[in-house]
Design an enzyme around this catalytic site. Structure first.
Site, PDB file in Angstrom:
ATOM      1  N   LEU A  63     -23.482  41.029  -2.384  1.00 28.57           N
ATOM      2  CA  LEU A  63     -22.916  40.984  -3.661  1.00 28.57           C
ATOM      3  C   LEU A  63     -21.361  40.532  -3.741  1.00 28.57           C
ATOM      4  O   LEU A  63     -20.881  39.992  -4.562  1.00 28.57           O
ATOM      5  CB  LEU A  63     -23.126  42.166  -4.278  1.00 28.57           C
ATOM      6  CG  LEU A  63     -24.407  42.404  -4.433  1.00 28.57           C
ATOM      7  CD1 LEU A  63     -24.823  43.864  -5.497  1.00 28.57           C
ATOM      8  CD2 LEU A  63     -25.474  41.399  -5.096  1.00 28.57           C
ATOM      9  N   GLY A  64     -20.666  41.269  -2.694  1.00 31.28           N
ATOM     10  CA  GLY A  64     -19.062  40.932  -2.534  1.00 31.28           C
ATOM     11  C   GLY A  64     -18.680  39.454  -2.370  1.00 31.28           C
ATOM     12  O   GLY A  64     -17.842  39.021  -2.704  1.00 31.28           O
TER      13      GLY A  64
ATOM     14  N   VAL B  65     -10.491  44.268  -5.198  1.00 24.81           N
ATOM     15  CA  VAL B  65     -11.853  44.150  -5.001  1.00 24.81           C
ATOM     16  C   VAL B  65     -12.588  45.267  -4.775  1.00 24.81           C
ATOM     17  O   VAL B  65     -12.379  46.010  -3.903  1.00 24.81           O
ATOM     18  CB  VAL B  65     -12.017  42.874  -3.983  1.00 24.81           C
ATOM     19  CG1 VAL B  65     -13.325  42.661  -3.570  1.00 24.81           C
ATOM     20  CG2 VAL B  65     -11.151  41.619  -4.223  1.00 24.81           C
TER      21      VAL B  65
ATOM     22  N   VAL C 162     -16.780  46.919  -4.869  1.00 22.86           N
ATOM     23  CA  VAL C 162     -18.462  46.828  -5.129  1.00 22.86           C
ATOM     24  C   VAL C 162     -18.816  48.177  -4.735  1.00 22.86           C
ATOM     25  O   VAL C 162     -18.499  48.996  -3.667  1.00 22.86           O
ATOM     26  CB  VAL C 162     -19.081  45.742  -3.884  1.00 22.86           C
ATOM     27  CG1 VAL C 162     -20.443  45.952  -4.376  1.00 22.86           C
ATOM     28  CG2 VAL C 162     -18.672  44.405  -4.412  1.00 22.86           C
TER      29      VAL C 162
ATOM     30  N   TYR D 116     -13.520  39.444   4.789  1.00 26.71           N
ATOM     31  CA  TYR D 116     -12.750  38.318   4.347  1.00 26.71           C
ATOM     32  C   TYR D 116     -12.617  37.050   5.427  1.00 26.71           C
ATOM     33  O   TYR D 116     -12.944  36.013   5.140  1.00 26.71           O
ATOM     34  CB  TYR D 116     -11.228  38.432   3.900  1.00 26.71           C
ATOM     35  CG  TYR D 116     -11.475  39.367   2.453  1.00 26.71           C
ATOM     36  CD1 TYR D 116     -11.802  38.812   1.210  1.00 26.71           C
ATOM     37  CD2 TYR D 116     -11.040  40.673   2.736  1.00 26.71           C
ATOM     38  CE1 TYR D 116     -11.994  39.703   0.384  1.00 26.71           C
ATOM     39  CE2 TYR D 116     -11.266  41.545   1.611  1.00 26.71           C
ATOM     40  CZ  TYR D 116     -11.869  40.997   0.355  1.00 26.71           C
ATOM     41  OH  TYR D 116     -11.968  41.950  -0.744  1.00 26.71           O
TER      42      TYR D 116
END
Length: 176
Positions: A124-125, A113, A115, A156
């Site tokens: 945005l993430g 992942v 960005v 997260y």
């Protein structure tokens, strides 16, 4: 459906025609914008990636270079590859990326992942992760695992991922 809290700075955009969205980004693309900004972003699982552009993105987040042919193989063996684009009619820019591996039926693992730092901290993430989970759920995946560097674990956790007992690297998401 992707749910947003009331304080979200992201809103669904309808600035790109459905035909243009399909032509540039492919089936099931998701277009959105940030409130009070003109930039349009699109999550796509279909738009082909330029491996040089992907390598440049990964370097901007501080990752070491990977051999392009190995990256290509990793993408080929992934069950889902998602890209996040800053829309431009002539030349969309890759600003985010993630991929998933797994059995394609019960479980998946999210990898890589990223960005672009210019766009970090703008939601945005979160949109990228929501899109990934929605697409995994659509193919029947009910358990998702990811491994993250210690400095992004709280990102997260704030999204509802369940951390492993030490809470330092691994997180889990389960479909409801």
């Amino acid at each position: 459906m992707i749910f947003r809290n009331q304080g979200s700075s992201i809103k669904k955009s309808n600035s790109i025609s459905r035909d243009e969205l399909m032509e540039i980004y492919g089936l099931n693309s998701y277009e959105f914008t940030q409130k009070n900004k003109n930039e349009i972003f699109v999550c796509s699982k279909s738009k082909e990636l330029d491996l040089i552009e992907l390598d440049q993105l990964l370097q901007t987040v501080g990752w070491s270079r990977r051999p392009i042919r190995r990256v290509k193989r990793a993408l080929d063996f992934s069950i889902l590859v998602v890209s996040l684009w800053r829309h431009d009619d002539k030349f969309p820019r890759l600003v985010g990326f993630a991929r998933c591996t797994g059995d394609g039926i019960l479980e998946a693992t999210v990898w890589d992942v990223a960005v672009n730092p210019v766009y970090q901290g703008q939601g945005l993430g979160k949109e990228l992760m929501k899109y990934i989970l929605k697409e995994l759920k659509n193919i029947g995946i009910s358990k998702v695992t990811l491994f993250a560097d210690a400095e992004v674990v709280t990102f997260y956790k704030r999204q509802g991922w369940i951390l492993e007992p030490r809470g330092s690297k691994c997180a889990f998401w389960y479909a409801n």
